[in-house]
Design an enzyme around this catalytic site. Structure first.
Site, mmCIF file in Angstrom:
data_model
loop_
_atom_site.group_PDB
_atom_site.id
_atom_site.type_symbol
_atom_site.label_atom_id
_atom_site.label_comp_id
_atom_site.label_asym_id
_atom_site.label_seq_id
_atom_site.Cartn_x
_atom_site.Cartn_y
_atom_site.Cartn_z
ATOM 1 N N SER A 30 -28.043 22.998 25.377
ATOM 2 C CA SER A 30 -26.791 22.721 24.775
ATOM 3 C C SER A 30 -26.822 23.156 23.519
ATOM 4 O O SER A 30 -25.968 23.689 23.119
ATOM 5 C CB SER A 30 -26.656 21.312 24.730
ATOM 6 N N LYS A 87 -24.461 9.570 21.591
ATOM 7 C CA LYS A 87 -24.360 9.165 23.083
ATOM 8 C C LYS A 87 -23.188 8.433 23.204
ATOM 9 O O LYS A 87 -22.409 7.814 22.273
ATOM 10 C CB LYS A 87 -25.576 8.211 23.622
ATOM 11 N N THR A 133 -32.277 20.905 32.088
ATOM 12 C CA THR A 133 -33.130 19.530 31.972
ATOM 13 C C THR A 133 -34.287 19.960 33.015
ATOM 14 O O THR A 133 -35.417 19.612 32.707
ATOM 15 C CB THR A 133 -32.297 18.521 32.244
ATOM 16 N N ASN A 188 -28.582 16.344 39.400
ATOM 17 C CA ASN A 188 -28.532 17.731 38.892
ATOM 18 C C ASN A 188 -29.893 17.957 38.341
ATOM 19 O O ASN A 188 -30.873 18.824 38.923
ATOM 20 C CB ASN A 188 -27.730 17.835 37.624
#
Length: 458
Positions: free
Chosen positions: A375, A108, A192, A223
């Protein structure tokens, strides 16, 4: 909200390992390794502002664990970015990738900035400057960033381009979440939210719901929140409330989600990077400045984010930031099901209260794992040079989400534990297998005893 430091968020996240370890088949040494990030980098990013001044921004990148593969995780631009928060997010990504069964570890990153205060050119300089500072820390086989809070495909495109310039070759597989023309994957934009939607559809199947009878509230209308709202609305779920960082709206009859998305995403000008409006800009007030019809079914009564969490709904979807549900408000949350689209929205103390009340929490490391899964698909396509159709992406994602949801749900039922503990148990089993494959104390302490003696030659 209860007072906790951001370093507490990391310790709180790690503490969930101990509860899951009781039900997982793992070596204690494997558990110990997961308590510490493998590496952490802090950088200073000088940016020349439009007025000619120089401003220095602080940024971070954490690689938590790469036993199962390169680390993977987003980069967020937010004024409250802190190293403790970034460490927690990287840890959650490690567990999320293990839950999904994809060959990544957790990473991250973040930059302390309010990106809405930057011009488009300043934002590009900051994005490229961050990559310049972390270029030796990331890479297609080392650490693969992605978008997160207040970063988007355009920013990912800038970052990929900057890394490619540094390496003197095109490297689309260093960043995911890119624009489609720059090597992005079809189906990544809604991944997601779609992953969470597939989880809810499995609950619908198991509990024989009628979607029209289910009232839903969604905190966070970026999103992920928009896409899960759109997909549920298309299936006739009644979404009665939505919110963003400035507040929310409530309409008992249900909101017109496509219209709400249209209003939310309007920009003041075509050059704006971020939407200029909030979902609460157009309440039932007869306002004239925004030219909205007060009877528009995308418009409702203004409420706060805190009030949204406490609405009497069947399904609550926190899709904003971490630490939104704590001991300060958990007892006032009546929803029987919480689906965590945000990372870490519920504190461990609040989890205990939910367990006592019988609230089912579909945890973040499962519910929002669709993003990192697609991803992974994008990274795979970049490396092979072969790109899939949108339907292929959706179907591959659905297969993974349905498989892992049901594995965790069945483990929860079998062990009589909450779903979060079941998800961490599932992740720990996979992580432990990988760590033990490299050898732990269980192997090395018995090495001498089990080494066969050489047979004397004659």
């Amino acid at each position: 909200m209860e007072s906790r430091t951001v370093d507490d968020i990391f310790q709180d996240a790690i503490g969930r390992l101990d509860r899951a370890a009781e039900y997982a088949d793992l070596d204690g040494e494997a558990l110990e390794r997961l308590r510490y990030p493998k590496a952490m980098l802090q950088v200073s990013i000088p940016v020349r502002m439009d007025d000619g001044s120089l401003k220095i921004f602080q940024g971070y990148r954490v690689r938590h664990d790469d036993t199962r593969g390169p680390t993977k995780g987003g980069i967020r631009f937010h004024p409250n970015v802190h190293p403790g928060e970034v460490k927690a997010l990287a840890f959650w990504m490690t567990c999320k990738c293990a839950v999904a069964g994809i060959p990544f570890g957790g990473g991250k990153g973040g930059v302390i900035v309010d990106p809405k205060q930057l011009s488009r050119m300043e934002l590009e300089r900051l994005s490229r400057g961050f990559i310049e500072q972390v270029a030796d820390f990331i890479g297609p086989e080392t650490d693969v960033p992605a978008p997160d809070v207040y970063t988007n495909p355009m920013i990912m495109g800038w970052m990929m381009d900057e890394y490619s310039k540094i390496r003197r070759r095109r490297t689309p597989d260093v960043i995911t979440g890119k624009p489609i023309p720059l090597g992005g994957s079809l189906g990544r934009d809604d991944a997601t939210g779609r992953g969470a939607y597939y989880c809810i559809k499995e609950l619908e199947r198991r509990r024989a719901w009628k979607p029209a009878d289910i009232r839903v509230a969604i905190q966070g209308f970026g999103n992920a929140g928009q896409h899960v709202a759109r997909l549920l609305h298309n299936d006739a779920y009644r979404i009665v409330a939505i919110s963003d960082s400035r507040g929310g709206i409530f309409r008992e009859q249900g909101l017109d989600i496509p219209r709400a998305i249209e209003l939310k995403n309007q920009r003041a000008s075509v050059s704006d990077v971020y939407p200029a409006r909030s979902v609460c800009d157009c309440p039932i007030c007869g306002c004239t400045e925004c030219h909205c019809n007060p009877q528009d079914s995308a418009i409702g009564d203004v409420i706060s984010n805190a009030e949204l969490l406490e609405l009497d709904v069947d399904v609550l979807i926190p899709a904003a930031l971490e630490n939104q549900i704590t001991t300060d408000n958990v007892e006032r949350i009546p929803a029987s099901i919480v689906v965590e689209v945000a990372n870490g929205p519920t504190s461990s103390d609040a989890d205990e209260s939910f367990a006592r009340k019988g609230t089912l929490v579909v945890p973040d490391i499962l519910a929002n794992s669709g993003g990192v899964t697609v991803s992974y698909f994008e990274w795979t396509q970049n490396r092979s040079g072969y790109y899939w159709t949108e339907n292929e992406v959706h179907e591959r994602l659905r297969t993974i989400m349905v498989r892992e949801f049901n594995t965790i749900y069945d483990l929860m039922t079998e062990k009589q534990i909450d779903m979060r503990t079941a998800a961490y148990t599932h992740a720990l089993n996979r992580l432990s297998d990988a760590i033990e494959a490299q050898g732990t104390s269980r192997f090395f302490s018995n090495h001498i005893a089990h080494t066969p003696k050489e047979t004397p030659t004659t």
